[in-house]
Design an enzyme around this catalytic site. Structure first.
Site, PDB file in Angstrom:
ATOM      1  N   ASN B  79       0.840  -1.209   0.000  1.00 24.17           N
ATOM      2  CA  ASN B  79       0.000   0.000   0.000  1.00 24.17           C
ATOM      3  C   ASN B  79       0.862   1.241   0.000  1.00 24.17           C
ATOM      4  OD1 ASN B  79      -0.125   1.628   2.750  1.00 24.17           O
ATOM      5  ND2 ASN B  79       0.211  -0.521   3.276  1.00 24.17           N
ATOM      6  N   SER B 139       6.631   4.593  12.157  1.00 21.32           N
ATOM      7  CA  SER B 139       7.093   3.627  11.163  1.00 21.32           C
ATOM      8  C   SER B 139       6.297   3.579   9.873  1.00 21.32           C
ATOM      9  CB  SER B 139       7.067   2.247  11.810  1.00 21.32           C
ATOM     10  OG  SER B 139       5.812   2.062  12.462  1.00 21.32           O
ATOM     11  N   CYS B 140       5.585   4.655   9.515  1.00 21.35           N
ATOM     12  CA  CYS B 140       4.882   4.625   8.233  1.00 21.35           C
ATOM     13  C   CYS B 140       5.927   4.634   7.115  1.00 21.35           C
ATOM     14  CB  CYS B 140       3.952   5.828   8.094  1.00 21.35           C
ATOM     15  SG  CYS B 140       3.193   5.895   6.463  1.00 21.35           S
ATOM     16  N   CYS B 345       5.876 -40.859  -0.797  1.00 18.31           N
ATOM     17  CA  CYS B 345       6.552 -40.346  -1.996  1.00 18.31           C
ATOM     18  C   CYS B 345       5.698 -40.529  -3.241  1.00 18.31           C
ATOM     19  CB  CYS B 345       7.886 -41.080  -2.157  1.00 18.31           C
ATOM     20  SG  CYS B 345       8.761 -40.607  -3.660  1.00 18.31           S
ATOM     21  N   CYS B 348       7.998 -37.432  -7.856  1.00 21.18           N
ATOM     22  CA  CYS B 348       8.088 -36.257  -8.735  1.00 21.18           C
ATOM     23  C   CYS B 348       9.543 -35.980  -9.153  1.00 21.18           C
ATOM     24  CB  CYS B 348       7.511 -35.026  -8.053  1.00 21.18           C
ATOM     25  SG  CYS B 348       8.422 -34.520  -6.577  1.00 21.18           S
ATOM     26  N   CYS B 355      18.874 -31.578  -4.997  1.00 18.00           N
ATOM     27  CA  CYS B 355      20.139 -31.995  -4.398  1.00 18.00           C
ATOM     28  C   CYS B 355      21.254 -32.051  -5.450  1.00 18.00           C
ATOM     29  CB  CYS B 355      19.989 -33.351  -3.714  1.00 18.00           C
ATOM     30  SG  CYS B 355      21.451 -33.788  -2.750  1.00 18.00           S
ATOM     31  N   CYS B 382      21.356 -31.131   4.770  1.00 16.58           N
ATOM     32  CA  CYS B 382      21.064 -29.695   4.720  1.00 16.58           C
ATOM     33  C   CYS B 382      19.564 -29.397   4.786  1.00 16.58           C
ATOM     34  CB  CYS B 382      21.661 -29.071   3.469  1.00 16.58           C
ATOM     35  SG  CYS B 382      20.842 -29.568   1.939  1.00 16.58           S
ATOM     36  N   CYS B 385      16.077 -30.746   0.266  1.00 17.09           N
ATOM     37  CA  CYS B 385      15.111 -31.663  -0.362  1.00 17.09           C
ATOM     38  C   CYS B 385      13.794 -31.654   0.404  1.00 17.09           C
ATOM     39  CB  CYS B 385      15.688 -33.075  -0.422  1.00 17.09           C
ATOM     40  SG  CYS B 385      16.300 -33.675   1.169  1.00 17.09           S
ATOM     41  N   CYS B 389       9.878 -30.911  -1.152  1.00 23.56           N
ATOM     42  CA  CYS B 389       9.026 -32.101  -1.347  1.00 23.56           C
ATOM     43  C   CYS B 389       7.558 -31.700  -1.223  1.00 23.56           C
ATOM     44  CB  CYS B 389       9.347 -33.170  -0.304  1.00 23.56           C
ATOM     45  SG  CYS B 389       8.200 -34.563  -0.418  1.00 23.56           S
TER      46      CYS B 389
HETATM   47  C1  FMN Z   1      -3.705   0.217   3.515  1.00 25.65           C
HETATM   48  C2  FMN Z   1      -2.983   0.183   4.809  1.00 25.65           C
HETATM   49  C3  FMN Z   1      -2.930   1.310   5.602  1.00 25.65           C
HETATM   50  C4  FMN Z   1      -2.253   1.323   6.800  1.00 25.65           C
HETATM   51  N1  FMN Z   1      -2.249   2.441   7.571  1.00 25.65           N
HETATM   52  C5  FMN Z   1      -1.616   2.455   8.767  1.00 25.65           C
HETATM   53  C6  FMN Z   1      -1.641   3.586   9.625  1.00 25.65           C
HETATM   54  O1  FMN Z   1      -2.251   4.601   9.331  1.00 25.65           O
HETATM   55  N2  FMN Z   1      -0.967   3.540  10.770  1.00 25.65           N
HETATM   56  C7  FMN Z   1      -0.276   2.429  11.171  1.00 25.65           C
HETATM   57  O2  FMN Z   1       0.296   2.442  12.244  1.00 25.65           O
HETATM   58  N3  FMN Z   1      -0.251   1.328  10.387  1.00 25.65           N
HETATM   59  C8  FMN Z   1      -0.896   1.309   9.200  1.00 25.65           C
HETATM   60  N4  FMN Z   1      -0.900   0.174   8.432  1.00 25.65           N
HETATM   61  C9  FMN Z   1      -0.159  -1.015   8.880  1.00 25.65           C
HETATM   62  C10 FMN Z   1      -1.048  -2.030   9.581  1.00 25.65           C
HETATM   63  O3  FMN Z   1      -1.659  -1.504  10.726  1.00 25.65           O
HETATM   64  C11 FMN Z   1      -0.232  -3.259   9.987  1.00 25.65           C
HETATM   65  O4  FMN Z   1       0.748  -2.828  10.892  1.00 25.65           O
HETATM   66  C12 FMN Z   1       0.441  -3.929   8.819  1.00 25.65           C
HETATM   67  O5  FMN Z   1      -0.470  -4.044   7.757  1.00 25.65           O
HETATM   68  C13 FMN Z   1       1.010  -5.306   9.167  1.00 25.65           C
HETATM   69  O6  FMN Z   1       0.042  -6.207   9.634  1.00 25.65           O
HETATM   70  P1  FMN Z   1      -0.664  -7.322   8.722  1.00 25.65           P
HETATM   71  O7  FMN Z   1       0.412  -8.121   8.077  1.00 25.65           O
HETATM   72  O8  FMN Z   1      -1.530  -8.077   9.665  1.00 25.65           O
HETATM   73  O9  FMN Z   1      -1.459  -6.600   7.712  1.00 25.65           O
HETATM   74  C14 FMN Z   1      -1.598   0.146   7.234  1.00 25.65           C
HETATM   75  C15 FMN Z   1      -1.655  -1.000   6.446  1.00 25.65           C
HETATM   76  C16 FMN Z   1      -2.347  -1.000   5.250  1.00 25.65           C
HETATM   77  C17 FMN Z   1      -2.413  -2.263   4.439  1.00 25.65           C
END
Ligand code: FMN
Ligand code: SF4
Lengths: 422, 413
Positions: B79, B139-140, B345, B348, B355, B382, B385, B389
Site C-alpha cells: 500500500n 514507522s509509516c 513419496c 516427482c 540436491c 542440509c 530436499c 518435497c
Molecule cells: C492500507 C494500509 C494502511 C495502513 N495504515 C496504517 C496507519 O495509518 N498507521 C499504522 O500504524 N499502520 C498502518 N498500516 C499497517 C497495519 O496496521 C499493519 O501494521 C500492517 O499491515 C502489518 O500487519 P498485517 O500483516 O496483519 O497486515 C496500514 C496498512 C495498510 C495495508
C-alpha cells in the site's frame, strides 16, 4: 461389508481447502438445505482447526457423519460453488467427511435448562431427531416415539458399504443422549393416543410402505420388496439365495438394493430394469457410478409386463419402449413398442418402484398420495400438530429432512411462545 | 450450544476479551467499519493513525497492489496509504462513542505528530475522550512528518527516545505503545530507546518498505498511477518470518511488553507470535482480505489449541519458544541425514533435482521406479530436499555422536 469411498488424506484436504475462495455470502451455504456454514468450516480446515470445524457443522446439523457420506452434494451445496465458473467445484462433502472422520462429536456443550413443555415427536428419523435437538436447545423437552433403531432410513436401510452401521448409530445415540428427554418404544397411530401433557406434536414418521407392482405373477415365490431386503442386509442377516435377479425401478432405492445384492454375492447377476432411459434415472450420479463399478448392469426402456413362473419366479416378460413426451416432472415418458415383448430369465424379482405413506392419524389432512398437507410453517390442519420429512415431501434426502426438523422446531417455539425465542 | 470460549487476559492493565486486535489501518478508519469489527468479536481496536487539525493528508489512489501467484494472489499486500484523513476532532468523538457502545473492549488510537505540542495535544485529547491505549506510529513507510520527512522516526534512536518520552509524559497512566519498523540496523537498540523513553510497550512491527512489481511490457511499477508508482509498505503472510525475528529479538534482549503485528494470517501464526514474546496480536491484511468473520476461526482454533495443550490462559504461551532460540554458533552439531517416508513419496523427482544442482549430489534417482535413494556418505543433511518435497515425504534424522537418541526435524503446516 467395507465402505467403498475412502476419506481424504490430510494433504488432499489441505489442497482442496486451499482452492476454496471463501466467498462472501457463500452460495454453497444457501444451497445446503440445512445451511451448514461451509465457507467457515473450510477456513478452519485451512488452519487445521478440525475441532472448531466440527463444531461449526455440528451446530447446524445433527447428523453430520451421515451426511458427510451420503449427501448428494451435486444436487445441493456443490451445484452452487462459485469455483464452477473457474474450473471445478470444491469437493465440499468430502471435506465435510474429512472433518467428521478425524474428530469426535464435540461434548463441549452448554444447554439452557429444559424447563419448557414436552413435545411429542412421532418418528425418530432425521427429521424427528433434528426437530428434537433444536427444541431441546430452546429449552423444551422432546419425547421421541420410535419402535425401531433411532436414526430412520439411514440407520436401518442404507447399505453399510456407503454408511457403516456404527457411524449412524453413534450419531443417533449422541443426539439421544444429549438432546432427547425420553424415547418411547411405541407406535403412535392417532393423535388421541398422545396425552394432553404434550404442548405440540411433530409427525415425522417417514414413508413406511412400499408401492406394489400391479402385474401378473407379483405373488410368486422369489418376488421381494426392496426395503425389506435393505433392512435385512443392514441388520447383518443373509439375503435369500438367488442367482439371477432383476430389480425393477430407477430411483435411489433400486440402485442401492442392486448394489447391495451384487456386493453380497459377486457371482450373482444383478440387473436394474427400468422403463425409461439413462437420463431419466432418478438415482444420484454417485450411486449409479458405484453400482456400475461393482458390476450391476442396466436394462433400459423395458416395461415389465408379467412375472413368469409356476410357483417360483422363472423370468420377467418386458415390452420394449421408446421415449415419448415429457411428463410434468420434465422426464420423457416411455411408450411401448407393439410386438416387442421379450423374456428376461430370472430366479428373483425385486420391486423398487417407490414408497408410500401408511395412513395413520385420521384427523390429519393428506393429499392424494397420502402425504401430510402442511402450511409454510409446517403446521398441519390440526392446531399444534406439525409435520416434516418424507411424510410431507415424499421420498427425499437426509439433509432436507433435517432442514424440515429445524424449521418445524422454530415454528413450534413460535406457536407456543408467540414469536419469542425464534 | 457450546460452552463460551474464554480467552480473556490482561494487557498493560487493560482487560482484553481475546488477544486479537484490529491494527491501525483501513479496518479501523471508518466509524461504521470499526464498529462492525468490534461487533464481530475482535478483542480490541486501534483506530487508524490520526494527526492534529489542519495537517494535510494528500492520499493518492489506487493505493493497493499485491504479489503472489494466480492461485494465491495476496501473499504480500502493498500500500502507498498515508495516515488517516480524519483528524483528532473526529477521532476523539469516535473514541467516546465506541467506548460507550463497547465498554468491555479495548479502544486504542494511533497518533502521529511533528512538534512536541502536537504529540502531546493528541494524547491529552484522546485521554479526555476515554481512550484505553495510545499507539504512536514511528514507522509509516511513506515517512514520518516533521524535520526528517521521508524517513521513519523509528530509524533514529535519539528521535525514538525523545518522542516516546514526550508522549508518555502526556499520557501519564494511559499505556503507550510505540509502533516500530524492522527496517533498521539494530532492532534491539530501537527497543532500548523506547524503554528509556518510558513508553509501556512496542508494536512489532509495521509494514516493510518494498516494491511490489513492475509491468514488464510497459515498465510501470505497481500500483501504477498514470504510469508512475512509488515504494509500498508490504504486509500480509510475506512478512511473517521477518516479524517473528523482530519480536523474538526484542523479547530476548529487552524487558518490555510487545504487541505482535505484521503477517499474522491465522490462529497458528498468532500462537507463534506469542511464543516468541508477543502478549497479543494485531491483524490488518487478514480482515482486509477475508473480512471480520475471520475472528471466528481465530478464536475457536486458538481456544482448542490452548485446551489441547493444557494451557489455561493465552498468556501461558508468551515467550515459550524463546529459550530454544539461539545464535548459530550456540547450536548443537548433530549428524543429519535425509530419510524418505516411502508410502508418501509420489515420485516427482524434485528432491533429486534440488540436491543434484543445489545440494550435495547425494540422491540417486531410480528412473524406472521413480524413487529417490539417499546416499548416506554424501548427504550432509542440509534439508533442502525436505523443503521442496510437495508431499512432506522427507524428514531429517538427527543424531549426536556418542549418543543413541535420535531426533527428527519435520515442519508442520
Ligand atoms: C492500507 C494500509 C494502511 C495502513 N495504515 C496504517 C496507519 O495509518 N498507521 C499504522 O500504524 N499502520 C498502518 N498500516 C499497517 C497495519 O496496521 C499493519 O501494521 C500492517 O499491515 C502489518 O500487519 P498485517 O500483516 O496483519 O497486515 C496500514 C496498512 C495498510 C495495508
Ligand atoms: S475496495 Fe474497490 S469498491 Fe471499495 S473503495 Fe476500494 S476500489 Fe472502491
Amino acid at each position: 461389508m467395507e465402505e467403498i469411498e475412502k476419506t481424504f488424506s490430510k494433504e488432499q484436504a489441505a489442497i482442496e481447502a486451499e482452492r476454496c475462495l471463501y466467498c462472501y455470502d457463500a452460495p454453497c451455504e444457501t444451497a445446503c438445505p440445512a445451511h451448514v456454514p461451509i465457507a467457515e468450516f473450510i477456513q478452519s480446515i485451512r488452519t487445521d482447526n478440525l475441532k472448531g470445524a466440527r463444531e461449526i457443522i455440528q451446530e447446524a446439523h445433527p447428523l453430520i457423519e451421515t451426511c458427510g457420506r451420503i449427501c448428494p452434494e451435486e444436487s445441493f451445496c456443490q451445484s452452487a460453488c462459485t469455483r464452477i465458473k473457474m474450473d471445478t467445484p470444491i469437493k465440499i462433502r468430502e471435506l465435510h467427511r474429512y472433518i467428521t472422520d478425524n474428530t469426535d462429536p464435540s461434548e463441549n456443550l452448554e444447554l439452557v435448562p429444559a424447563t419448557k413443555g414436552k413435545i411429542a415427536i412421532v418418528g425418530g428419523g432425521p427429521a424427528g431427531l433434528a426437530c428434537a435437538r433444536e427444541l431441546r436447545r430452546f429449552g423444551y423437552q422432546p419425547v421421541v416415539f420410535e419402535k425401531k433403531q433411532l436414526g430412520g432410513v439411514p440407520a436401518n436401510e442404507i447399505s453399510a458399504t456407503r454408511l457403516p452401521e456404527e457411524i449412524e448409530k453413534k450419531e443417533a445415540r449422541f443426539v439421544h443422549h444429549n438432546f432427547v428427554s425420553e424415547v418411547k418404544d411405541t407406535t403412535i397411530k392417532s393423535l388421541e393416543e398422545l396425552d394432553k401433557e404434550y404442548s405440540a406434536i411433530f409427525i415425522s414418521t417417514g414413508l413406511s410402505g412400499e408401492l406394489n407392482l400391479d402385474i401378473p405373477g407379483n405373488n410368486l415365490d422369489g418376488v421381494y420388496y426392496s426395503r425389506e431386503l435393505l433392512k435385512r442386509a443392514k441388520s447383518g442377516a443373509k439375503l435369500p439365495h438367488f442367482k439371477r435377479v432383476g430389480v425393477i425401478g430407477g430411483g435411489n432405492v433400486a440402485v442401492e438394493v442392486a448394489s447391495v445384492l451384487k456386493i453380497e454375492d459377486p457371482l450373482r447377476d444383478v440387473e436394474v430394469i427400468y422403463r425409461r432411459g439413462t437420463k431419466e434415472l432418478k438415482a444420484f450420479k454417485k450411486e449409479i457410478e458405484e453400482a456400475i463399478e461393482v458390476g450391476v448392469t442396466f436394462q433400459f426402456l423395458a416395461i415389465p409386463k408379467k412375472i413368469e413362473g409356476d410357483k417360483r419366479v422363472e423370468g420377467l416378460v418386458v415390452t420394449r419402449a421408446h421415449l415419448g413426451e415429457k411428463d410434468p416432472s420434465g422426464r420423457r415418458n416411455p411408450v411401448p413398442i407393439p410386438n416387442s415383448d421379450f423374456v428376461i430369465p430370472l430366479d428373483a424379482v425385486v420391486i423398487a418402484i417407490g414408497q408410500k405413506a401408511d395412513v395413520y392419524f385420521p384427523k390429519v389432512e393428506r393429499d392424494a398420495k397420502g402425504l401430510v398437507k402442511v402450511s409454510d410453517g409446517l403446521m398441519a390442519n390440526v392446531k399444534g400438530v406439525f409435520a416434516g420429512g418424507d411424510i410431507v415431501r415424499g421420498a427425499s434426502t437426509v439433509v432436507e429432512c433435517v432442514a424440515d426438523g429445524k424449521k418445524a422446531a422454530q415454528n413450534i417455539a413460535k406457536y407456543l411462545e408467540g414469536g419469542k425465542n425464534v | 450450544m457450546y460452552k463460551k470460549i474464554d480467552l480473556s487476559m490482561e494487557f498493560l492493565g487493560i482487560r482484553l476479551e481475546n488477544p486479537f486486535i484490529l491494527s491501525a489501518a483501513p479496518p479501523t478508519d471508518e466509524f461504521d467499519i470499526a464498529y462492525n469489527g468490534l461487533k464481530a468479536g475482535w478483542g480490541g481496536i486501534i483506530l487508524k493513525t490520526t494527526s492534529v487539525e489542519g495537517n494535510s493528508v494528500p492520499l493518492k489512489y489506487p493505493m493497493m497492489s499485491s504479489f503472489g501467484s494466480m492461485s494465491r494472489k495476496v501473499i504480500g499486500l502493498g500500500n502507498i496509504d498515508l495516515i488517516s484523513g480524519y483528524q483528532i476532532d473526529e477521532i476523539e468523538k469516535r473514541v467516546k462513542t465506541l467506548k460507550e457502545v463497547f465498554p468491555e473492549k479495548m479502544i486504542g488510537a494511533s497518533i502521529m505528530g511533528t512538534k512536541k505540542e502536537d504529540w502531546q495535544t493528541l494524547v491529552w485529547r484522546l485521554k479526555k475522550a476515554g481512550v484505553d491505549l495510545i499507539e504512536c506510529s514511528f514507522s509509516c513507510p511513506q515517512g514520518s512528518m516533521g524535520e526528517e520527512a521521508g524517513r521513519m522516526l523509528a530509524q533514529s534512536i535519539e528521535a525514538t527516545e525523545k518522542v516516546a518520552r514526550w508522549v508518555k509524559e502526556a499520557a501519564e497512566d494511559i499505556p503507550v505503545l510505540i509502533k516500530i519498523t524492522p527496517q533498521v540496523t539494530d532492532i534491539v537498540e530501537v527497543a532500548k530507546a523506547v524503554k528509556r523513553g518510558g513508553a509501556d510497550g512496542i508494536t512489532a512491527s509495521n509494514t516493510i518498505p518494498s516494491l511490489l512489481g513492475i509491468d514488464i511490457n510497459t515498465f510501470e511499477p505497481y500500483p501504477s498511477l498514470f504510469g508512475k508508482g512509488a515504494y509500498s509498505g508490504l504486509s500480509g503472510p510475506a512478512i511473517k518470518p521477518i516479524t517473528l525475528r523482530t519480536i523474538a529479538e526484542i523479547a530476548k534482549n529487552v524487558d518490555i511488553t510487545i504487541s505482535g503485528n505484521g503477517g499474522a494470517f491465522n490462529w497458528r501464526d498468532a500462537v507463534e507470535f506469542m511464543a516468541v514474546g508477543a502478549s497479543n496480536v494485531q491483524f490488518c491484511t487478514l480482515p482486509m482480505h477475508y473480512g471480520f468473520r475471520t475472528i471466528e476461526d481465530l478464536k475457536r482454533g486458538f481456544a482448542h489449541y490452548l485446551s489441547d495443550m493444557g494451557f489455561n490462559s493465552p498468556l501461558d504461551i508468551v515467550g515459550k519458544a524463546l529459550p530454544n532460540i539461539k545464535s548459530q554458533d550456540e547450536l548443537p552439531s548433530p549428524k543429519t541425514l535425509a530419510e524418505l517416508v516411502e508410502e508418501k513419496c509420489v515420485g516427482c523427482g524434485l528432491c533429486y533435482s534440488a540436491c543434484f544442482d543445489g545440494g550435495h549430489m547425494a540422491i540417486d534417482w531410480d528412473s524406472e521406479k521413480r524413487v529417490p535413494h539417499f546416499d548416506e556418505e554424501k548427504c550432509v543433511g542440509c534439508a533442502m530436499c525436505m523443503q521442496i518435497c510437495p508431499v512432506d515425504a522427507i524428514k531429517m534424522k538427527e543424531k549426536i555422536e556418542g549418543s543413541n537418541s535420535v531426533y527428527y526435524f519435520v515442519e508442520k503446516r
